[in-house]
Each structure stands twice: as C-alpha cells, then as structure tokens.
Motif scaffolding. Structure first.
Motif, mmCIF file in Angstrom:
data_model
loop_
_atom_site.group_PDB
_atom_site.id
_atom_site.type_symbol
_atom_site.label_atom_id
_atom_site.label_comp_id
_atom_site.label_asym_id
_atom_site.label_seq_id
_atom_site.Cartn_x
_atom_site.Cartn_y
_atom_site.Cartn_z
ATOM 1 N N HIS A 192 7.046 -3.444 2.147
ATOM 2 C CA HIS A 192 6.323 -2.637 1.153
ATOM 3 C C HIS A 192 6.678 -3.069 -0.271
ATOM 4 N N THR A 196 3.392 -4.995 -2.106
ATOM 5 C CA THR A 196 2.623 -3.960 -2.795
ATOM 6 C C THR A 196 2.486 -4.293 -4.272
ATOM 7 N N SER A 215 -0.677 1.451 -2.986
ATOM 8 C CA SER A 215 -1.031 1.418 -1.567
ATOM 9 C C SER A 215 -1.251 2.838 -1.064
#
Length: 292
Positions: A192, A196, A215
């Motif tokens: 992540h 991201t 996100s």
C-alpha cells in the motif's frame, strides 16, 4: 562599499519564517532541528550572494505576501513561483537584484511549488537563541504584520545570473529507504505504501506533511502492538505510519515519536521535492535499497 537594507512586513502571506542552519545538535534536549523545508532553493539563494548555503533568509509559504524594503542592498528570490513584483514590475528570480531606495515586494499565490526563499546580502540583526534566529524558543517572535529587520552589509556580491531556474516540481516518486520498522509491517501495508498515490492534506506544515490515501481500499488495521510503540528518535524526512495515515516529518517536527518509522527519504533532492509539493497535490514513494 557598505550599506544597510531594512525589511518591513506588511503582510506575511501564507506563512513566513526566518530560517538558517537551525539547531541540529540539540535534538537530545527535545529541540527540533529546524532549517529550510527546501534546502536546495535556500542554498541557491545564498550561493548567488556569495553567502554560506545555510545563511539566514526568509521562507515564504503558499503566498508571497507584501514586504517593504528601504535602503541599499542586494536580494535574491528562489523557490516557488509567486509571481513576484517589485514596485509593480515583474521581479527577477534566481539572480542578484540590487536595490537603492524604497521598494514594495509583493507575491501572489504560488503558481508552481509551495515555498519561496528571499535571501538578502549582509548580517541580519535578529535575536538568537541556542545558535539560531529561527522561532521556536523564547525570545524569538514569529513573523507577523509589523515585523522588521535591519541588514547591514560591507561587501557587495558580484552580479550573477548563472544558476538555471529549476523546472516546476515534478510528480516523480520520492526515493526512500526502509525505516527501522519497515520489516515488521505486514506485506499488504508495504504494498500500500509503495503502490498508492497519496494526497497532501491541507493541514500540512513545516512539522510534517499529512498524506491522505487516494485508494478506495485500505489494508486491515495494524495490530495494536504495531500501531503504537515506545517513543524512539525520529528525523526530518522520516515517514511515520499513524492511525490517521502516513506523516512525512519536516524540519520542525518533534524529536521522538511512538508510531512506526516505516520509510526515510533518500536524498536532499527528495526532501526538497516533497516540501515543494502543493496542497492537495499527489506524492508517491519508490523504495531504493542502495545509496543513489
């Protein structure tokens, strides 16, 4: 040849700060390091005047504000494009400007970048605490309407126009090293953070850049033991993973923190790029495992 240039604040714009080398050797006492949010733009301004790269100058944020000069001296403007004007005429940036008389310097909202720098040749007559004129300790007032400083000088800097004006801040990923707690993060959180695009929150400042995920899907919350740790030393450029999202620590950030230190900016260029990124603009990270 010698002279004095005085600077008077009519309006500090979106935020004005005196910056110098800061107080880097006092972190053990809980005193923030300080210094410029964009060290490269500050260094360019001082270099053009033949000064030390960390010499005293002004850091302006978001909007340039309005400033009155009186006397004789030399200035350099670098960093964000505030559409600077001197007495109503476009002002040169990244070059030495000689002033003789009274001048009104005004800047609008940043067109590119977020922080601009005003260097003035000479010795700034300001109160100092623990080796720095930056605010944050008793006896050093913040810049607000009516603030002023005298800057006497003895040596005139040679006229120079040999530094290229940097291109507007790009959206290239910030290069980062793994932080001390990186290896303890679950794999989905590692992905992540690296995959991201984050938005710079509007409540970001010199203490840190708050990053909002763009996100629609977030990994599962970290285990309680990882969400809050024993307080450990942190440095500007550290990315801490807090319950509200990542925070990229800035020059006036705290010296210790209790959240996972997951990433660390790799170079001063990355630090400058990060802190020139506009509010609501995007930032992303790229992990490097060797020194660039």
């Amino acid at each position: 040849m010698a002279g004095t240039l005085s600077l008077h604040c009519i309006h500090p714009g979106g935020g004005a700060f005196v910056v110098d080398a800061g107080r880097p050797n006092l972190r053990a006492l809980g005193i923030a390091r300080g210094g410029a949010a964009d060290p490269l733009a500050r260094a360019d301004a001082n270099r053009l005047l033949g000064r030390a790269t960390t010499a005293t100058c002004l850091e302006l944020t978001l909007t340039g504000g309005r400033w009155l000069f009186s006397g004789q001296g030399q200035i350099v403007l670098t960093g964000a494009d505030f559409g600077w004007r001197l007495n109503g005429q476009p002002a040169d940036t990244y070059s030495v400007v000689f002033l003789d008389g009274d001048y009104l310097l005004s800047g609008s909202q940043a067109r590119h970048g977020l922080r601009g720098y005003l260097a003035i040749n000479g010795n700034w007559d300001l109160p100092s605490a623990q080796g720095s004129v930056e605010e944050g300790l008793p006896g050093i007032p913040p810049i607000q309407k009516g603030w002023n400083v005298r800057i006497p000088w003895e040596r005139e800097a040679a006229y120079r126009l040999d530094l290229p004006v940097p291109a507007p801040t790009t959206s290239s990923p910030l290069r980062v090293f793994p932080g001390p707690e990186w290896d303890t993060l679950p794999a989905d959180w590692q992905r992540h953070l690296l995959q991201t695009s984050f938005r710079v929150a509007r409540d970001s400042n010199r203490q840190g850049i708050r990053l909002e995920s763009t996100s629609g899907h977030l990994p599962a919350p970290l285990p309680a033991a990882q969400r809050s740790l024993l307080s450990s030393p942190v440095l500007p450029g550290t990315v801490q993973l807090t319950p509200s999202g990542p925070i990229l620590l800035g020059p006036t950030a705290q010296t210790v923190g209790g959240y996972p230190r997951v990433l660390v900016l790799a170079t001063v260029e990355d630090h400058s790029q990060a802190f020139q990124t506009g509010l609501s603009a995007s930032l992303a990270f790229q992990l490097v495992t060797t020194t660039p």
